[in-house]
Scaffold this motif. Structure first.
Motif, PDB file in Angstrom:
ATOM      1  N   ASN A  82     -43.601 -22.608   3.742  1.00 31.89           N
ATOM      2  CA  ASN A  82     -44.245 -21.324   3.488  1.00 31.89           C
ATOM      3  C   ASN A  82     -43.191 -20.262   3.161  1.00 31.89           C
ATOM      4  N   ALA A  83     -43.256 -19.723   1.958  1.00 33.29           N
ATOM      5  CA  ALA A  83     -42.217 -18.802   1.475  1.00 33.29           C
ATOM      6  C   ALA A  83     -42.216 -17.482   2.239  1.00 33.29           C
ATOM      7  N   LYS A  84     -43.394 -17.024   2.674  1.00 37.75           N
ATOM      8  CA  LYS A  84     -43.465 -15.761   3.411  1.00 37.75           C
ATOM      9  C   LYS A  84     -42.792 -15.895   4.777  1.00 37.75           C
ATOM     10  N   ILE A  85     -43.020 -17.041   5.418  1.00 37.79           N
ATOM     11  CA  ILE A  85     -42.366 -17.292   6.702  1.00 37.79           C
ATOM     12  C   ILE A  85     -40.859 -17.431   6.504  1.00 37.79           C
ATOM     13  N   ALA A  86     -40.453 -18.124   5.449  1.00 40.14           N
ATOM     14  CA  ALA A  86     -39.026 -18.315   5.177  1.00 40.14           C
ATOM     15  C   ALA A  86     -38.318 -16.981   4.968  1.00 40.14           C
ATOM     16  N   ARG A  87     -38.945 -16.081   4.204  1.00 37.02           N
ATOM     17  CA  ARG A  87     -38.324 -14.768   3.968  1.00 37.02           C
ATOM     18  C   ARG A  87     -38.112 -14.021   5.282  1.00 37.02           C
ATOM     19  N   GLU A  88     -39.080 -14.146   6.178  1.00 32.06           N
ATOM     20  CA  GLU A  88     -38.963 -13.408   7.436  1.00 32.06           C
ATOM     21  C   GLU A  88     -37.974 -14.079   8.391  1.00 32.06           C
ATOM     22  N   ASN A 112     -35.695  -7.988  25.949  1.00 33.54           N
ATOM     23  CA  ASN A 112     -34.253  -8.225  26.048  1.00 33.54           C
ATOM     24  C   ASN A 112     -33.777  -9.501  25.365  1.00 33.54           C
ATOM     25  N   ARG A 113     -34.621 -10.092  24.557  1.00 28.35           N
ATOM     26  CA  ARG A 113     -34.242 -11.310  23.849  1.00 28.35           C
ATOM     27  C   ARG A 113     -34.735 -11.257  22.410  1.00 28.35           C
ATOM     28  N   VAL A 114     -34.121 -12.085  21.595  1.00 26.81           N
ATOM     29  CA  VAL A 114     -34.650 -12.310  20.250  1.00 26.81           C
ATOM     30  C   VAL A 114     -35.511 -13.567  20.327  1.00 26.81           C
ATOM     31  N   GLU A 115     -36.800 -13.386  20.147  1.00 28.31           N
ATOM     32  CA  GLU A 115     -37.772 -14.477  20.199  1.00 28.31           C
ATOM     33  C   GLU A 115     -38.559 -14.487  18.898  1.00 28.31           C
ATOM     34  N   VAL A 116     -39.058 -15.653  18.531  1.00 33.65           N
ATOM     35  CA  VAL A 116     -39.827 -15.754  17.287  1.00 33.65           C
ATOM     36  C   VAL A 116     -41.122 -16.521  17.540  1.00 33.65           C
ATOM     37  N   GLY A 117     -42.233 -15.884  17.166  1.00 33.71           N
ATOM     38  CA  GLY A 117     -43.533 -16.540  17.157  1.00 33.71           C
ATOM     39  C   GLY A 117     -44.018 -16.665  15.730  1.00 33.71           C
ATOM     40  N   VAL A 118     -44.758 -17.728  15.450  1.00 33.67           N
ATOM     41  CA  VAL A 118     -45.191 -17.979  14.075  1.00 33.67           C
ATOM     42  C   VAL A 118     -46.698 -18.238  14.043  1.00 33.67           C
ATOM     43  N   PRO A 119     -47.397 -17.660  13.060  1.00 39.20           N
ATOM     44  CA  PRO A 119     -48.828 -17.960  12.918  1.00 39.20           C
ATOM     45  C   PRO A 119     -49.022 -19.349  12.324  1.00 39.20           C
ATOM     46  N   ILE A 120     -50.091 -20.001  12.721  1.00 38.04           N
ATOM     47  CA  ILE A 120     -50.441 -21.308  12.160  1.00 38.04           C
ATOM     48  C   ILE A 120     -51.519 -21.070  11.106  1.00 38.04           C
ATOM     49  N   TYR A 121     -51.158 -21.318   9.853  1.00 35.68           N
ATOM     50  CA  TYR A 121     -52.082 -21.048   8.754  1.00 35.68           C
ATOM     51  C   TYR A 121     -52.839 -22.292   8.295  1.00 35.68           C
ATOM     52  N   GLN A 122     -52.229 -23.454   8.411  1.00 30.82           N
ATOM     53  CA  GLN A 122     -52.860 -24.672   7.894  1.00 30.82           C
ATOM     54  C   GLN A 122     -53.955 -25.122   8.856  1.00 30.82           C
ATOM     55  N   GLU A 123     -55.163 -25.326   8.341  1.00 35.66           N
ATOM     56  CA  GLU A 123     -56.331 -25.527   9.197  1.00 35.66           C
ATOM     57  C   GLU A 123     -56.243 -26.790  10.054  1.00 35.66           C
ATOM     58  N   ASN A 124     -55.720 -27.893   9.503  1.00 36.04           N
ATOM     59  CA  ASN A 124     -55.683 -29.121  10.305  1.00 36.04           C
ATOM     60  C   ASN A 124     -54.708 -28.985  11.478  1.00 36.04           C
TER      61      ASN A 124
END
Length: 693
Positions: free
Chosen positions: A482-488, A625-637
């Motif tokens: 996913n290009a949008k996730i990659a950019r971020e 106090n931390r750098v954390e990353v959460g990601v949305p799940i876009y693919q339905e399956n």
């Protein structure tokens, strides 16, 4: 109404009690019960190094009126912790005795130095002479003016040697009493398995091997009576990082880790059978304070070593090992990049093989079209295949950047060693942002496709890039192009080096800037839906939940009618099921064969659920106090897969405990067919794997 909470330290003790419940569960295989006892003990050691030490610092800095919850001073909290820990320690000793009795029924005997069969005496003496004695550190306390520095969490035998002035009446000559410390070597196995005899298996602890051979150690002393009792000191594990601008950050952390060994003691544990004069001698010499936790224990300390109890070639007394399954449709024979280009994939370890992550990195290291790899490292395996793949990539001319967290608690030295190794092969190192730990688990690979265009393949995980822990921790890892996730993700890596620029994200949920506000907005939307009469629910799975701001937001949602389901393995400061506060919140904890580690967030969104996975728990440290990353799940399956596995966990009625205001760790009622979620989850993935054969 004033909201109520559970103190985080007290909640943690309740969590460790759930671990102890596994030791007592007759349905858990015998040797696994011993290993859970080791986990219980190891957890307790880390608790005192970190959490108890933090509260003690509040007392020592005269902030004893400070409180976290319920108008309780720090000093009162220390006293309460000590009281609860003593109670749990006593309970754990009783459970250990019960396990040993059950082992004896299976012809397995954990024996002490007085129970060694005569035919094994030579074997034990030879082992002592060849292996143990050369590694012993023995300190005569009677002949030195300053008490030695005891190593943090090392186990010591406090030996008292007495000579009689009246041998007939056995009256001790007080002028001829010597005190000696023996450090139990930590470079030897704690358990010695003796040769089996008549179908009986004997195991003896290293401590008792030393006790058995005391006369060999003290042959030059004059004594009539000898006694040896175990003691242990736990020290404050907080790192004090100096402000010397002449030192590199790595040098500062290295110095701080070295200083940890001489930090203040916060817990002193002793064998409750020790003589009062020996105990008083030690406490006086060690300057044990009133605010230190002084805990009477059993004959043996460092019971964390039970985590490595020998398997004795008895598979029937251990959990059956599972074979990690394949990810459906992700072919190990073909190029991962070509397959990920077509769709996202989700890995759920340990049910599925962590080899997919290693394979992804190895392919990146060898693929001539790959130009760059960037990754965050928090904890690596001892002989890390992840590190090997990154080194291989650098040797193949790839531009490799590693953000390595050298403040990862208790892994600082290992990460510094890895950082030095990476540097030697030309890997570019980044050490994060001052004041923030980098706890995110992210990686991306830049590759040129057949059209000459740059593509970015990303990994975002809830767990460390660590193939060892992946065998026992449950975690999700997303593979995506996913290009949008990659950019971020690129923006996250830019933030490490230019933290003065405020990053912006539309897809990822990133600490320290956006985690609280993003999740608060998602909760607020559910509140709006509930008030509008639309379906509204929130389902969350985390390790720990201590952020009062987020607790309050869920209380607000509950009062608005939002149905909330929580699966919290460890600490939970939220009190569910309280009228006018949290009657729409139900919370459970699952402690079982594998350590539940994913962070999953599901929001009803009026019938179109939004699903996220993240590296962050809802704790103040993770949010602020931390750098954390959460990601949305876009693919339905994949979204369905996460919803399915959450539901399986939620329906657990074998290993699920229910949080309540009684704090009793009661098991979920077994009013339906038994569902042990970890076993059912494996079957779920097994059926998916079979469908794709």
């Amino acid at each position: 109404m004033r909201y109520t909470y559970i103190n985080r330290e007290i909640s943690w003790i309740h969590f460790n009690e759930r671990v102890l419940q596994e030791c007592a569960d007759p349905n858990v295989p015998l040797l696994e019960r011993l290993r859970f006892l080791g986990i219980f003990s190891n957890n307790l050691d880390e608790f005192f190094k970190v959490r108890y030490a933090s509260v003690k610092r509040m007392v020592d800095t005269e902030n004893s009126e400070e409180t976290s919850i319920n108008s309780e001073t720090a000093k009162q909290l220390l006293e309460k912790i000590t009281e609860l820990v003593i109670e749990l320690q006593a309970k754990s000793l009783t459970i250990l005795q019960e396990i040993q009795h059950e082992l004896q029924e299976e012809q397995i005997y954990i024996i002490d130095e007085l129970q060694i069969p005569e035919e094994h005496h030579d074997f034990v003496h030879n082992y002592f002479d060849q292996k143990v004695n050369p590694n012993l550190q023995t300190i005569d306390l009677s002949s030195i003016s300053h008490f030695p520095l005891l190593q943090e969490s090392a186990a010591y035998l406090a030996v008292k040697l007495e000579a009689y002035k009246n041998k007939k009446l056995k009256i001790t000559d007080k002028e001829k009493v010597s005190y000696v410390l023996i450090e139990v070597p930590d470079n030897l196995d704690r358990f010695l398995v003796l040769p089996s005899k008549d179908n009986r298996q004997y195991v003896i602890l290293l401590d008792d091997v030393i006790r058995f051979c005391m006369e060999k150690i003290f042959f030059m002393y004059e004594f009539d009576k000898i006694s040896a009792h175990m003691i242990k000191v736990t020290r404050d594990a907080e790192l004090d990082i100096d402000d010397d601008f002449e030192k590199s950050f790595v040098e500062k952390i290295s110095t701080s880790v070295s200083n940890r060994r001489i930090s203040d003691p916060v817990r002193f544990v002793y064998d409750k059978q020790i003589s009062i004069d020996t105990l008083n001698f030690l406490k006086k010499k060690m300057e044990i304070e009133d605010t230190d936790s002084v805990i009477p224990g059993g004959r043996y300390h460092n019971r964390r070593d039970y985590m490595s109890f020998p398997d004795l070639n008895k598979p029937q007394f251990q959990y059956e090992k599972i074979t990690p399954l394949a990810i459906p449709n992700l072919n190990n024979e073909g190029s991962f990049f070509n397959q990920i280009r077509m769709r996202d994939y989700l890995l759920y370890t340990p049910y599925q093989s962590y080899g997919y992550v290693i394979r992804f990195l190895k392919e990146a290291a060898l693929d001539s079209k790959v130009s760059e790899i960037k990754i965050t490292i928090y904890r690596l395996a001892k002989n890390s295949q992840v590190a090997a793949a990154l080194i291989n990539a650098a040797n193949n001319g790839k531009k490799v950047t590693v953000q390595i967290e050298i403040q990862a608690r208790f892994d600082e030295k290992a990460n510094i060693d890895y950082a030095n190794t990476f540097k030697e092969v030309g890997i570019r190192l980044v050490f994060g942002v001052k004041g923030l730990k980098v706890h995110s688990k992210i990686c991306y690979v830049t590759r040129e496709n057949d059209k000459g265009e740059q593509e970015v393949f990303s990994l975002i995980s809830t767990g460390n890039f660590n193939e060892s822990t992946a065998r026992i921790y449950t975690d999700y890892t997303l593979f995506t192009i996913n290009a949008k996730i990659a950019r971020e993700l690129k923006t996250v890596f830019e933030f490490f080096e230019t933290p003065y620029k405020m990053p912006e994200f539309k897809h990822l949920i990133v600490s320290p800037h956006y985690t609280e506000s993003s999740f608060a907005s998602l909760i607020e939307k559910e509140i709006e839906n509930a008030k509008a009469g639309k379906p509204a629910f929130i389902r969350i799975k985390m390790n720990s939940f201590t952020s009062f701001k987020m607790v309050d937001k869920l209380y607000e949602a509950s009062n608005a009618g939002v149905k909330i389901d929580l699966i919290i393995r460890g600490v939970c400061c939220l009190v569910p099921g309280v009228k006018g506060q949290s009657e729409n919140i139900t919370a459970i904890s699952i402690v079982d064969k594998f350590l539940e580690h994913p962070r999953v967030f599901i929001f009803g969104s009026a019938g179109k659920p939004k699903v996220y996975i993240s590296s962050a728990d809802w704790m103040t440290r993770n949010i602020e106090n931390r750098v954390e990353v959460g990601v949305p799940i876009y693919q339905e399956n994949i979204k369905k897969e996460i919803l399915d596995t959450f539901e399986i966990a939620w329906r657990d009625n074998v290993k699920a405990r229910v949080f309540s205001d009684s704090f009793d760790n009661a098991y979920k009622k077994l009013d339906k067919p038994a569902i042990r979620s970890q076993f059912v989850t494996y079957d779920y993935y097994k059926s998916k794997s079979n469908l794709n054969k």
